[in-house]
Design an enzyme around this catalytic site. Structure first.
Site, mmCIF file in Angstrom:
data_model
loop_
_atom_site.group_PDB
_atom_site.id
_atom_site.type_symbol
_atom_site.label_atom_id
_atom_site.label_comp_id
_atom_site.label_asym_id
_atom_site.label_seq_id
_atom_site.Cartn_x
_atom_site.Cartn_y
_atom_site.Cartn_z
ATOM 1 N N PHE A 1 0.816 -1.213 0.000
ATOM 2 C CA PHE A 1 0.000 0.000 0.000
ATOM 3 C C PHE A 1 0.855 1.272 0.000
ATOM 4 O O PHE A 1 0.896 2.021 -0.986
ATOM 5 C CB PHE A 1 -0.936 -0.063 1.214
ATOM 6 C CG PHE A 1 -1.755 1.163 1.482
ATOM 7 C CD1 PHE A 1 -2.180 1.997 0.461
ATOM 8 C CD2 PHE A 1 -2.132 1.468 2.787
ATOM 9 C CE1 PHE A 1 -2.953 3.119 0.727
ATOM 10 C CE2 PHE A 1 -2.905 2.578 3.071
ATOM 11 C CZ PHE A 1 -3.306 3.412 2.039
ATOM 12 N N LYS B 1 -0.645 -8.293 -5.563
ATOM 13 C CA LYS B 1 -0.007 -7.010 -5.254
ATOM 14 C C LYS B 1 0.744 -6.430 -6.448
ATOM 15 O O LYS B 1 1.017 -5.224 -6.474
ATOM 16 C CB LYS B 1 0.963 -7.155 -4.073
ATOM 17 C CG LYS B 1 0.308 -7.416 -2.740
ATOM 18 C CD LYS B 1 1.278 -7.189 -1.589
ATOM 19 C CE LYS B 1 2.444 -8.142 -1.605
ATOM 20 N NZ LYS B 1 3.340 -7.966 -0.433
ATOM 21 N N GLY C 1 8.440 -2.511 4.162
ATOM 22 C CA GLY C 1 8.121 -3.931 4.176
ATOM 23 C C GLY C 1 7.912 -4.467 5.579
ATOM 24 O O GLY C 1 8.775 -4.326 6.443
ATOM 25 N N ALA C 2 6.742 -5.070 5.805
ATOM 26 C CA ALA C 2 6.408 -5.630 7.122
ATOM 27 C C ALA C 2 5.123 -6.423 7.006
ATOM 28 O O ALA C 2 4.375 -6.285 6.039
ATOM 29 C CB ALA C 2 6.233 -4.520 8.160
ATOM 30 N N TYR D 1 2.019 -7.444 16.807
ATOM 31 C CA TYR D 1 2.359 -6.486 15.751
ATOM 32 C C TYR D 1 2.863 -5.185 16.372
ATOM 33 O O TYR D 1 3.934 -4.681 16.023
ATOM 34 C CB TYR D 1 1.149 -6.212 14.856
ATOM 35 C CG TYR D 1 1.347 -5.016 13.959
ATOM 36 C CD1 TYR D 1 2.188 -5.094 12.855
ATOM 37 C CD2 TYR D 1 0.712 -3.803 14.224
ATOM 38 C CE1 TYR D 1 2.401 -3.989 12.041
ATOM 39 C CE2 TYR D 1 0.918 -2.695 13.417
ATOM 40 C CZ TYR D 1 1.755 -2.795 12.325
ATOM 41 O OH TYR D 1 1.959 -1.693 11.527
ATOM 42 N N LYS E 1 6.878 -3.444 16.356
ATOM 43 C CA LYS E 1 7.208 -2.068 15.968
ATOM 44 C C LYS E 1 7.802 -1.300 17.151
ATOM 45 O O LYS E 1 8.758 -0.532 16.997
ATOM 46 C CB LYS E 1 5.957 -1.364 15.447
ATOM 47 C CG LYS E 1 5.413 -1.940 14.145
ATOM 48 C CD LYS E 1 6.369 -1.681 12.997
ATOM 49 C CE LYS E 1 5.775 -2.022 11.657
ATOM 50 N NZ LYS E 1 6.682 -1.712 10.535
ATOM 51 N N ASN F 1 -4.247 5.795 11.118
ATOM 52 C CA ASN F 1 -5.157 5.041 10.248
ATOM 53 C C ASN F 1 -5.074 5.572 8.820
ATOM 54 O O ASN F 1 -5.758 6.527 8.456
ATOM 55 C CB ASN F 1 -6.588 5.118 10.775
ATOM 56 C CG ASN F 1 -6.775 4.287 12.030
ATOM 57 O OD1 ASN F 1 -6.274 4.644 13.097
ATOM 58 N ND2 ASN F 1 -7.471 3.167 11.908
ATOM 59 N N LYS G 1 -5.077 -5.524 0.588
ATOM 60 C CA LYS G 1 -5.025 -5.706 2.040
ATOM 61 C C LYS G 1 -6.259 -6.423 2.586
ATOM 62 O O LYS G 1 -6.265 -6.840 3.753
ATOM 63 C CB LYS G 1 -4.856 -4.354 2.735
ATOM 64 C CG LYS G 1 -3.486 -3.724 2.505
ATOM 65 C CD LYS G 1 -3.406 -2.310 3.057
ATOM 66 C CE LYS G 1 -3.484 -2.275 4.565
ATOM 67 N NZ LYS G 1 -2.281 -2.821 5.230
ATOM 68 N N TYR H 1 -21.137 2.992 22.444
ATOM 69 C CA TYR H 1 -20.250 2.177 23.275
ATOM 70 C C TYR H 1 -19.334 3.071 24.092
ATOM 71 O O TYR H 1 -18.769 4.050 23.582
ATOM 72 C CB TYR H 1 -19.397 1.242 22.401
ATOM 73 C CG TYR H 1 -18.333 0.500 23.176
ATOM 74 C CD1 TYR H 1 -18.680 -0.467 24.132
ATOM 75 C CD2 TYR H 1 -16.978 0.767 22.981
ATOM 76 C CE1 TYR H 1 -17.701 -1.133 24.860
ATOM 77 C CE2 TYR H 1 -15.994 0.099 23.698
ATOM 78 C CZ TYR H 1 -16.363 -0.849 24.639
ATOM 79 O OH TYR H 1 -15.400 -1.509 25.356
#
Length: 330
Positions: free
Chosen positions: A11, A39, A76-77, A139, A143, A168, A177, A203
């Site tokens: 992305f 991709k 890249g991850a 994840y 990081k 986001n 994705k 909520y």
């Protein structure tokens, strides 16, 4: 000189390659893992000098096979926050990144890399400080741990290291994705398929659809990366979000109104969209209670102090552009 983009078919990586092309850069080595073959479509309209699988990249990079390299954009991850294989995640996101960093430090190559707002996890503050970082999944931890390495090496590094904690992100070239694509992407597809967008109801003190996120356009993400690329004297770890907390209602309402505009229909207020059933609220899932962030907002102080002064797109601006792009791809 050569530029390298890891995660180049992904992305953010593919958007960076395209933006570099638009600046006249074509000596770009694209590194990725095309096990997910779809991709490749993200690179069809891009110009690259070579493509390498990530499994062969680091050793060749270490040997100096690519000649004089000016910079690497390390995107890249594994970005799937639902991935539970900790060994896989740490190998892809931590060890691989350390190996690339070591080569950059040894060869004085600019190193610009993707961190994540997932490093903050359950925190209610989003400022680049160790005390507020509370990753909630492996994840985020992968990081977070790499950011700690960066903090240790920054004082003695002879070349640029710039890490970006993406919030986001939404925008073109994220179709591959699937479930991890942006809310805007899923709202677009849901409205076209069902004629309505479904959002979570009330909520944790937030009214229906009013849970908020810092939604940032990939256009702005690319601009910030290129600003630091052009200013190799600036290093550090920086939040990369719009600096605004906007509700999911804003995303859904913009998607609906942009699609209505493309169909020559007038815009509607959020209240009218809800009244007509174009936006529907569903009960908040029990499985997410206690595990869901109702608020994120990037503190931009450090980014602005580094000299980046361009405005960021609002949801209304960025999502409108994105929906029009998606519509053109249908």
């Amino acid at each position: 000189m050569t530029l390298i983009v890891t995660g180049a078919a992904g992305f953010i990586g593919s958007n960076l390659v395209k933006a570099l092309n638009e600046r006249g850069e074509q000596r770009i080595i694209a590194v990725d893992n095309l096990t997910r073959a779809d991709k490749f479509k993200n690179l069809v309209d891009c110009e690259i000098d070579d493509y390498l699988d990530k499994t062969e990249f680091v050793e060749r990079f270490r040997r100096g096979d690519f000649g004089k390299v000016r910079a690497i954009f390390h995107e890249g991850a594994c970005s799937d926050t639902m991935e539970t294989d900790g060994r896989y995640m740490m190998d892809n996101n931590f060890r691989y990144s350390r190996d690339v960093l070591d080569v950059c430090l040894a060869q004085n190559i600019q190193f610009l890399y993707a961190s994540s707002a997932a490093t903050y996890g359950g925190s209610s503050r989003f400022v680049e400080e160790r005390e507020v970082e509370q990753p909630l999944n492996v994840y985020g931890y992968s990081k977070f741990l790499f950011d700690q390495v960066i903090r240790r090496v920054l004082p003695t590094a002879k070349s640029q290291i710039a890490g970006f904690r993406y919030f986001n992100v939404y925008g073109p070239r994220e179709t591959h994705k699937a479930r991890m694509a942006s809310v805007a992407f899923h709202n677009f597809n849901q409205f076209r398929a069902e004629g309505k967008v479904k959002l979570f109801g009330e909520y944790n003190g937030y009214a229906a659809g009013e849970q908020t996120r810092d939604f940032v356009s990939v256009e702005d993400v690319v601009k910030v990366n290129l600003f630091f690329f052009d200013n190799p004297d600036k290093s550090g770890i920086f939040n990369l979000g719009s600096g605004r907390a906007q509700p999911f209602n804003d995303i859904a309402s913009t998607v609906v109104n942009t699609l209505r505009s493309l169909n020559n229909e007038p815009a509607l207020s959020l209240a009218d969209q809800v009244q007509r059933g174009l936006i529907e609220y569903i009960p908040f899932p029990d499985a997410l209670r206690g595990k869901y962030q109702c608020f994120t907002q990037a503190d931009q102080s450090k980014l602005r102090a580094a000299g980046y002064d361009a405005p960021f797109l609002s949801v209304q601006e960025g999502v409108d552009r994105y929906v029009r792009w998606l519509f053109g791809q249908v």
